[in-house]
Design a protein around this motif. Structure first.
Motif: not given
Length: 143
Positions: A57, A69, A64-66, A60-61
């Motif tokens: 998590r 992915s 990976l959320s940027k 991702v924050d």
């Protein structure tokens, strides 16, 4: 390669440990304080899988959320170095260890990430290597 991504930190509560354990890892040292105190761990401890999930998590924050992915391809060398106990705060870094283009699908790349997760005392609690599929900016065959 070599870029280090700093992760945020999260404090693990008794409620978080018990809720996760009830659903996914129902060993007594994750569910019952008396049983946990009598165990090798000496107190209520987070499941290693919960530590991994919390670490993902945070990844991702932070990263990976940027990027584009497309999901994980697997992991290796997972090591739980020390238990995460009630009230511990975990965080750490992820280092980009390898970047390569997929040989069969040149529109995709594979980023290999090394996790170093530590508690508030800077003690390592988990390490692992994760491979993640990402979309490439240009679709070129690898040389």
């Amino acid at each position: 390669m070599g870029e280090v991504i700093a992760l945020d930190r999260t404090t693990v509560s008794k409620e978080m440990i018990i809720t996760f354990a009830r659903e996914f890892d129902p060993f007594p040292f994750h569910l019952d304080e008396a049983a946990a105190k009598a165990s090798l761990l000496g107190g209520l401890a987070s499941s290693g899988w919960q530590t991994g999930a919390l670490s993902l998590r945070m990844l991702v924050d932070a990263f990976l959320s940027k990027v584009a992915s497309a999901g994980g391809l697997g992991f290796k060398d997972l090591k739980w170095k020390a238990p995460v106990m009630v009230g511990d705060t975990i965080g750490g870094t992820v280092t980009i260890a390898e970047l390569r283009r997929s040989s069969g699908h040149p529109q995709w790349g594979i980023v290999t990430l090394d996790f170093d997760i530590r508690n508030q005392k800077d003690r390592p609690v988990m390490t692992m290597r994760l491979a993640n599929l990402v979309e490439c900016r240009t679709v070129e065959a690898s040389a």
